[in-house]
Design an enzyme around this catalytic site. Structure first.
Site, PDB file in Angstrom:
ATOM      1  N   ARG A 173      24.358 -27.163  21.263  1.00  9.72           N
ATOM      2  CA  ARG A 173      23.429 -27.980  22.055  1.00  9.72           C
ATOM      3  C   ARG A 173      23.192 -29.341  21.411  1.00  9.72           C
ATOM      4  NH1 ARG A 173      17.398 -27.979  23.001  1.00  9.72           N
ATOM      5  NH2 ARG A 173      17.038 -28.323  25.218  1.00  9.72           N
TER       6      ARG A 173
ATOM      7  N   LEU B 216      17.007 -33.028  28.905  1.00 12.29           N
ATOM      8  CA  LEU B 216      17.877 -31.868  28.697  1.00 12.29           C
ATOM      9  C   LEU B 216      16.958 -30.667  28.865  1.00 12.29           C
ATOM     10  CD1 LEU B 216      20.438 -30.424  27.496  1.00 12.29           C
ATOM     11  CD2 LEU B 216      19.669 -31.135  25.269  1.00 12.29           C
ATOM     12  N   SER B 217      17.314 -29.753  29.766  1.00 13.88           N
ATOM     13  CA  SER B 217      16.421 -28.632  30.081  1.00 13.88           C
ATOM     14  C   SER B 217      16.133 -27.775  28.848  1.00 13.88           C
ATOM     15  CB  SER B 217      17.028 -27.757  31.174  1.00 13.88           C
ATOM     16  OG  SER B 217      17.353 -28.519  32.299  1.00 13.88           O
ATOM     17  N   GLN B 218      14.960 -27.136  28.883  1.00 14.59           N
ATOM     18  CA  GLN B 218      14.550 -26.212  27.820  1.00 14.59           C
ATOM     19  C   GLN B 218      15.517 -25.021  27.800  1.00 14.59           C
ATOM     20  OE1 GLN B 218      10.801 -24.518  28.871  1.00 14.59           O
ATOM     21  NE2 GLN B 218      10.712 -23.198  27.060  1.00 14.59           N
ATOM     22  N   PRO B 219      15.961 -24.579  26.613  1.00 16.16           N
ATOM     23  CA  PRO B 219      16.910 -23.456  26.532  1.00 16.16           C
ATOM     24  C   PRO B 219      16.451 -22.210  27.299  1.00 16.16           C
ATOM     25  CG  PRO B 219      16.744 -24.496  24.397  1.00 16.16           C
ATOM     26  CD  PRO B 219      15.735 -25.171  25.287  1.00 16.16           C
TER      27      PRO B 219
END
Ligand code: SAH
Length: 230
Positions: A43, A69-72
Site C-alpha cells: 500500500r 486513498l480508502s481506509q484498508p
C-alpha cells in the site's frame, strides 16, 4: 523497482503490514483470499513518499486533488462483500470474473481487485490520478486492468455487462446506468448518500430487470462528481 522498496522496510515492513491484517481480522474481515492479497500488496507504493510511513495505519490518506486513498478496512469490506455475494449467487462456483470499478484514485483498490478477478475495468475522472495509477500497475506487473478517463456515473456501457461493480465515490442515489450494466446475478457495492452515507449492496435478480437493495454499514466517502478534469 528495487526489491527493498517493493517489500518495504521499517514502517512499511511485512511485520507492520501483518499488524494491519490482524486488525482487519479483529474487525470481522474474514475472506482469506482478500486478506492474503492485502497482505501482499504494498500500500505504501500508492502514496506520496512523505506519507508512505503511514500506509499500514487503518486510515484513509490524502492522494492529492482533494481525494483520498480508502481506509484498508473499507477496501477489505467492499471487496469481500463483492466477492462473497457473487460467489453465493453463483452457487459457490466462484466470485466475479469481470469487474467495473468507479473511482480509480491511487489504484490501490484496483490492484487488490486485479489479483482476485480475471478482468478489472476502472474509470477515473481526474486525469493525473489515473496516469499515476496506470504507472503503478505497470510496476506491479498487473496487466488485467483497463483504464478509462470519464465520468464513471455512467459506468462503461460499451464493456458491460459486469459480474460486479464497485464504486469508491458516493452518489446521492444509485445511478440507474450502473444497475443496467450488471450481468445476471451481478452485484453492485456502492456508498450512497450525502451527509449520511451507507454502503449499499444492489443485486440483479437472475436475468430479470428487478434489483434487491440492501443497506450495510455507515461510511464516509468522497462524492461521485459529474464531468471530468484534465
Ligand atoms: N479506491 C480509491 C479511492 C479514491 S477516492 C483509492 O483507494 O485510492 C474516489 C475516487 O473517485 C477519486 O479519485 C475521485 O476522483 C473519483 N471519482 C469521483 N467521482 C467520479 C466519477 N463520476 N467518475 C469517476 N471517478 C470519480
Amino acid at each position: 523497482m528495487d526489491r527493498l522498496n517493493l517489500q518495504g522496510v521499517g514502517m512499511t515492513s511485512q511485520r507492520t503490514r501483518d499488524r494491519l491484517i490482524q486488525r482487519l481480522i479483529d474487525q470481522g474481515c474474514s475472506n482469506l483470499a482478500v486478506l492474503e492479497t492485502m497482505s501482499n500488496t504494498p500500500r505504501h507504493l500508492f502514496l506520496d513518499e512523505a506519507l508512505a510511513h503511514r500506509a499500514y495505519e487503518d486510515t484513509a490518506l490524502p492522494i492529492g486533488h482533494g481525494q483520498t486513498l480508502s481506509q484498508p478496512y473499507i477496501v477489505a469490506r467492499m471487496t469481500e462483500t463483492l466477492i462473497a455475494s457473487c460467489n453465493d449467487l453463483n452457487g459457490g462456483q466462484g466470485g466475479p470474473k469481470k469487474v467495473l470499478e468507479i473511482g480509480t484514485g491511487s489504484g490501490y483498490q484496483t490492484a487488490i481487485l486485479a489479483q482476485l478477478v480475471d478482468e478489472v475495468w476502472t474509470v477515473e475522472r481526474i486525469r493525473p490520478l489515473q496516469e499515476l495509477a496506470r504507472k503503478r500497475m505497470r510496476k506491479l506487473g498487473l496487466n488485467n486492468i483497463r483504464f478509462k478517463h470519464a465520468d464513471g456515473g455512467f459506468g462503461w456501457p460499451e464493456q458491460g455487462p459486469f459480474d460486479g461493480i464497485l464504486s469508491a465515490a458516493a452518489p446521492r442515489t444509485v445511478p440507474d446506468e450502473l444497475k443496467q450494466q450488471l450481468a445476471p446475478n451481478g452485484v453492485l457495492v456502492i456508498p450512497v448518500g450525502a451527509e449520511e452515507q451507507y454502503l449499499t449492496l444492489v443485486i440483479r435478480e437472475g436475468d430479470s430487470d428487478n434489483f434487491t437493495t440492501q443497506k450495510l454499514e455507515a461510511v464516509r466517502f468522497v462524492p461521485l462528481l459529474s464531468g471530468v478534469t484534465r
